[in-house]
Design an enzyme around this catalytic site. Sequence first.
Site, PDB file in Angstrom:
ATOM      1  CG  ASN A 116     -56.967  37.198  -0.125  1.00 12.79           C
ATOM      2  OD1 ASN A 116     -56.461  36.168   0.312  1.00 12.79           O
ATOM      3  ND2 ASN A 116     -56.250  38.136  -0.766  1.00 12.79           N
ATOM      4  NE  ARG A 174     -54.977  28.798  -3.379  1.00  9.51           N
ATOM      5  CZ  ARG A 174     -54.978  27.470  -3.560  1.00  9.51           C
ATOM      6  NH1 ARG A 174     -53.932  26.760  -3.209  1.00  9.51           N
ATOM      7  NH2 ARG A 174     -56.011  26.883  -4.108  1.00  9.51           N
ATOM      8  CG  ASP A 183     -52.852  37.137   1.982  1.00 10.95           C
ATOM      9  OD1 ASP A 183     -53.744  37.453   1.166  1.00 10.95           O
ATOM     10  OD2 ASP A 183     -52.546  35.963   2.252  1.00 10.95           O
ATOM     11  NE  ARG A 211     -66.493  39.117  -7.941  1.00 15.16           N
ATOM     12  CZ  ARG A 211     -65.317  39.660  -7.622  1.00 15.16           C
ATOM     13  NH1 ARG A 211     -65.151  40.248  -6.434  1.00 15.16           N
ATOM     14  NH2 ARG A 211     -64.310  39.630  -8.472  1.00 15.16           N
ATOM     15  CG  ASP A 213     -62.265  40.407  -4.275  1.00 18.70           C
ATOM     16  OD1 ASP A 213     -62.377  40.672  -5.478  1.00 18.70           O
ATOM     17  OD2 ASP A 213     -61.258  40.736  -3.596  1.00 18.70           O
ATOM     18  CG  HIS A 217     -55.334  35.589  -4.523  1.00 15.37           C
ATOM     19  ND1 HIS A 217     -54.102  35.420  -5.093  1.00 15.37           N
ATOM     20  CD2 HIS A 217     -56.140  36.063  -5.501  1.00 15.37           C
ATOM     21  CE1 HIS A 217     -54.146  35.816  -6.359  1.00 15.37           C
ATOM     22  NE2 HIS A 217     -55.379  36.210  -6.641  1.00 15.37           N
ATOM     23  CD  GLU A 249     -61.783  37.557  -8.790  1.00 18.35           C
ATOM     24  OE1 GLU A 249     -61.317  38.173  -9.744  1.00 18.35           O
ATOM     25  OE2 GLU A 249     -61.300  37.646  -7.629  1.00 18.35           O
TER      26      GLU A 249
HETATM   27  C1  QV4 Z   1     -49.466  48.853  -6.307  1.00 21.66           C
HETATM   28  C2  QV4 Z   1     -48.489  47.855  -6.892  1.00 21.66           C
HETATM   29  C3  QV4 Z   1     -47.888  47.020  -5.799  1.00 21.66           C
HETATM   30  C4  QV4 Z   1     -47.253  47.964  -4.792  1.00 21.66           C
HETATM   31  C5  QV4 Z   1     -48.285  48.937  -4.263  1.00 21.66           C
HETATM   32  C6  QV4 Z   1     -47.662  49.932  -3.348  1.00 21.66           C
HETATM   33  O1  QV4 Z   1     -49.151  47.013  -7.829  1.00 21.66           O
HETATM   34  O2  QV4 Z   1     -46.954  46.109  -6.311  1.00 21.66           O
HETATM   35  O3  QV4 Z   1     -46.716  47.215  -3.751  1.00 21.66           O
HETATM   36  O4  QV4 Z   1     -48.930  49.652  -5.322  1.00 21.66           O
HETATM   37  O5  QV4 Z   1     -48.639  50.685  -2.738  1.00 21.66           O
HETATM   38  C7  QV4 Z   1     -54.671  48.640  -6.561  1.00 21.66           C
HETATM   39  C8  QV4 Z   1     -53.721  49.168  -7.599  1.00 21.66           C
HETATM   40  C9  QV4 Z   1     -52.358  48.545  -7.448  1.00 21.66           C
HETATM   41  C10 QV4 Z   1     -51.865  48.778  -6.051  1.00 21.66           C
HETATM   42  C11 QV4 Z   1     -52.865  48.156  -5.102  1.00 21.66           C
HETATM   43  C12 QV4 Z   1     -52.517  48.315  -3.654  1.00 21.66           C
HETATM   44  O6  QV4 Z   1     -54.202  48.912  -8.895  1.00 21.66           O
HETATM   45  O7  QV4 Z   1     -51.489  49.128  -8.384  1.00 21.66           O
HETATM   46  O8  QV4 Z   1     -50.623  48.125  -5.869  1.00 21.66           O
HETATM   47  O9  QV4 Z   1     -54.174  48.758  -5.310  1.00 21.66           O
HETATM   48  O10 QV4 Z   1     -52.580  49.641  -3.265  1.00 21.66           O
HETATM   49  C13 QV4 Z   1     -58.851  45.700  -7.696  1.00 21.66           C
HETATM   50  C14 QV4 Z   1     -57.974  46.240  -8.820  1.00 21.66           C
HETATM   51  C15 QV4 Z   1     -56.537  46.312  -8.417  1.00 21.66           C
HETATM   52  C16 QV4 Z   1     -56.417  47.127  -7.139  1.00 21.66           C
HETATM   53  C17 QV4 Z   1     -57.216  46.374  -6.075  1.00 21.66           C
HETATM   54  C18 QV4 Z   1     -57.154  47.023  -4.711  1.00 21.66           C
HETATM   55  O11 QV4 Z   1     -58.121  45.404  -9.948  1.00 21.66           O
HETATM   56  O12 QV4 Z   1     -55.781  46.967  -9.428  1.00 21.66           O
HETATM   57  O13 QV4 Z   1     -55.066  47.281  -6.782  1.00 21.66           O
HETATM   58  O14 QV4 Z   1     -58.594  46.372  -6.481  1.00 21.66           O
HETATM   59  O15 QV4 Z   1     -57.559  48.329  -4.748  1.00 21.66           O
HETATM   60  C19 QV4 Z   1     -55.886  38.704 -10.048  1.00 21.66           C
HETATM   61  C20 QV4 Z   1     -56.610  38.058  -8.885  1.00 21.66           C
HETATM   62  C21 QV4 Z   1     -58.082  38.429  -8.819  1.00 21.66           C
HETATM   63  C22 QV4 Z   1     -58.296  39.936  -8.960  1.00 21.66           C
HETATM   64  C23 QV4 Z   1     -57.594  40.405 -10.237  1.00 21.66           C
HETATM   65  C24 QV4 Z   1     -57.706  41.904 -10.423  1.00 21.66           C
HETATM   66  O16 QV4 Z   1     -56.495  36.646  -8.935  1.00 21.66           O
HETATM   67  O17 QV4 Z   1     -58.591  37.985  -7.599  1.00 21.66           O
HETATM   68  O18 QV4 Z   1     -56.217  40.079 -10.170  1.00 21.66           O
HETATM   69  N1  QV4 Z   1     -59.707  40.305  -8.943  1.00 21.66           N
HETATM   70  C25 QV4 Z   1     -60.379  40.745  -7.703  1.00 21.66           C
HETATM   71  C26 QV4 Z   1     -61.336  41.898  -7.944  1.00 21.66           C
HETATM   72  C27 QV4 Z   1     -60.539  43.141  -8.274  1.00 21.66           C
HETATM   73  C28 QV4 Z   1     -59.723  43.545  -7.072  1.00 21.66           C
HETATM   74  C29 QV4 Z   1     -59.210  42.417  -6.312  1.00 21.66           C
HETATM   75  C30 QV4 Z   1     -59.471  41.106  -6.632  1.00 21.66           C
HETATM   76  C31 QV4 Z   1     -58.509  42.709  -5.063  1.00 21.66           C
HETATM   77  O19 QV4 Z   1     -62.257  41.573  -8.943  1.00 21.66           O
HETATM   78  O20 QV4 Z   1     -61.380  44.211  -8.668  1.00 21.66           O
HETATM   79  O21 QV4 Z   1     -58.594  44.337  -7.519  1.00 21.66           O
HETATM   80  O22 QV4 Z   1     -59.531  42.809  -4.062  1.00 21.66           O
HETATM   81  O23 QV4 Z   1     -56.206  38.062 -11.251  1.00 21.66           O
HETATM   82 CA    CA Z   2     -54.437  35.063   0.849  1.00 24.04          CA
END
Ligand code: QV4
Ligand code: CA
Length: 513
Positions: A116, A174, A183, A211, A213, A217, A249
Site C-alpha cells: 500500500n 484509500r 501512499d 497476507r 498488509d 487502505h 488485512e
Molecule cells: C508518526 C506519526 C505520523 C507522523 C510521522 C512523522 O504517527 O502522524 O506524520 O510519525 O514521521 C510507525 C510509527 C508512527 C509513525 C510511522 C511513520 O508507529 O508513529 O508515524 O511509523 O514513520 C506498523 C505499526 C505502525 C508503524 C507502521 C510503519 O503498527 O505504528 O508506524 O508499522 O512502521 C490501522 C490500519 C492497519 C494497520 C494498523 C496498525 O488499518 O492496516 O492500523 N495494520 C498494518 C500492519 C501494521 C503496520 C501497518 C499496517 C502499516 O499490521 O503492523 O503498522 O504497514 O488499523
Molecule cells: Ca492507499
Amino acid sequence: MQVLLLLLAAAGLCWGQYDPNTLPKRNAIVHLFEWRWQDIALECERYLAPNGFGGVQVSPPSENIVVTNPNRPWWERYQPVSYKLCTRSGNEEEFRDMVTRCNNVGVHIYVDAVVNHMCGAAGGSGTHSTCGSYFNAGNRDFPAVPYSGWDFNDGKCHSGSGEIENYGDIYQVRDCRLVSLLDLALEKDYVRSKVAEYLNHLIDIGVAGFRLDAAKHMWPGDIRAFLDKLNNLNIQWFPEGTKPFIYQEVIDLGGEPIKGSDYFGNGRVTEFKYGAKLGTVIRKWNGEKMAYLKNWGEGWGFVPSDRALVFVDNHDNQRGHGAGGSSILTFWDARLYKMASGFMLAHPYGFTRVMSSFRWPRYFENGRDINDWVGPPSNEDGSIKPVTINEDTTCGNDWVCEHRWRQIKNMVIFRNVVDGEPFSNWWDNGSNQVAFGRGNKGFIIFNNDDWNMNVYVQTGLPAGTYCDVISGQKEDGKCTGKQVFVSGDGMANFQINTDAEDPFIAIHVEAKL
Ligand code: QV4
Ligand code: CA
C-alpha cells in the site's frame, strides 16, 4: 453444455484464492513474527512438519528503512524502500533456502506483503536501509524499484494534512497516508506491475500465498488488478493452475463505511471481531459467558467461515497497535490464552492462524505500553538473535514460541484430526461451562466458572479410554495426562476444578489408548 463448462471454468479460475493451499489435514498456520529465515527453515523441519502445521506467515521480506530512533523497532519492516528480499530476517539466498526446505517437508510459506505504501514521509534520504538501497522520502524517490513522485497519491488525497484524518471517508482511507506512510498510486498500471513483479518473484521462489498488509487502505479494484497479473504457484510443489492464497488485512469491527465484505472478490479477510469477542467472553467482561458461544461464527456477525482468516491475537493488537482493544488475549495472560486458542482450534469456523511472539519489556504508563515499539531479540549490532531450543522443547533468547506450548500444539493436531467433521453435541450449564464435539472424532470441554465442574455429557466418540491432550498427551502408547473413559453410549464423566492449571480437557480419536 459448453456455456456451463465455460462458466464452471471461470468460477474455478476466480475461486482459488480462498484456498489456503496447505496440504490436506493441515489446517493451521503460524505467524513466526520477526524470525530469521534460517530459523524458520529449521523449525519447519524439526517441529512444524512433524506436528502437522500447514504453513508459516513470515514477516515482510522486502528491504525496509532502518529506524534508529527508537532503536530498531519491529515496525520498521512495514516501511519498504525496495522489493529486494533483504531484511534483518535474511537475504534472498536464505529466503529461497527457507521456502525450499519448508515446502519439501510440506509446510508452506505465506508472505506479509506491504504494497500500500513505502516508508514514512519523514523517512529522510540516504542509504539507511536494510540492503543499502538509496531512497529519498522527501521527493518520493525509490530508484531501487524504481518509483518516483508520479507513483504516489499526494495529488489524489484530499485531506488537509495529506494523512488519513477520518475513517468515515472511504476516499481518505484509500488515497491518503496511513500514519505518514507514502501512499502508492495503485490506480496506475505501472505501480500495479511493479507490485505484481515483486509478488511473482516470491511465487516463483515457491511461496503459497500472501497476507495483504493494510488492504483496507487500497481500493478493492486496485488489488484485483495486481492480483490478475499474478502467476500460478510453482509446480515443483503445487498442482498446475494453483492460485496464491490471499488474505487481506481489513480491520472491520463495525461502525465504519469500509467493510470486510467489500474485499471478498479478492480473497479472504482477517476477521478482527473474532479475537476481540473471544477475549471479552473468556475474560467474562460485559456480562459475556461461554454459554453464548453456542452460535459462534456467522451467528456473531462475523464474515462467512470460508472468507475468514481467524486468530486470537496478532502482532499489532498483542501490543496495542491496530485494533481490538484491551480484551485481546495474548501470551501475557497464558492461562486464558490457552483456553481461547483451544476453543479456536477446536471450532470449525474460519481458517486459523496461531501467533508466535517475542517477549519485550512491556511497561504501562497511563494505560499505554510505552515499549510497544521494541523490536525482536537482537544483538548489539542490531542483528536478530537466533531462536534457541531448550531441553524441554521451549524456546530461549526471549522467543515465546506459543506454537510450541503443549496445549496449543496439541490443539493444532486436534484440528487436523477432526477436519471436515461437523460441530456437534454442544453442551453448556448456562454459564461458563461448555463443551462441544466434532462428529465422532474429537471433543472439548471447558470450565471457566468460579466453581468446580463434575458432569456426564455426550461426547459422540466411540467407547474407549482417551488421553487428554491438554494436561498431557499420548506418548509410546501411554498417557502423560488425565484419562477420559467414554462408555458405549458415548457418555463420559468430566471433572475440572476451577483452579485447574488448564481448566479444559480435549480428546480425539488419535489420542485413544
Ligand atoms: C508518526 C506519526 C505520523 C507522523 C510521522 C512523522 O504517527 O502522524 O506524520 O510519525 O514521521 C510507525 C510509527 C508512527 C509513525 C510511522 C511513520 O508507529 O508513529 O508515524 O511509523 O514513520 C506498523 C505499526 C505502525 C508503524 C507502521 C510503519 O503498527 O505504528 O508506524 O508499522 O512502521 C490501522 C490500519 C492497519 C494497520 C494498523 C496498525 O488499518 O492496516 O492500523 N495494520 C498494518 C500492519 C501494521 C503496520 C501497518 C499496517 C502499516 O499490521 O503492523 O503498522 O504497514 O488499523
Ligand atoms: Ca492507499
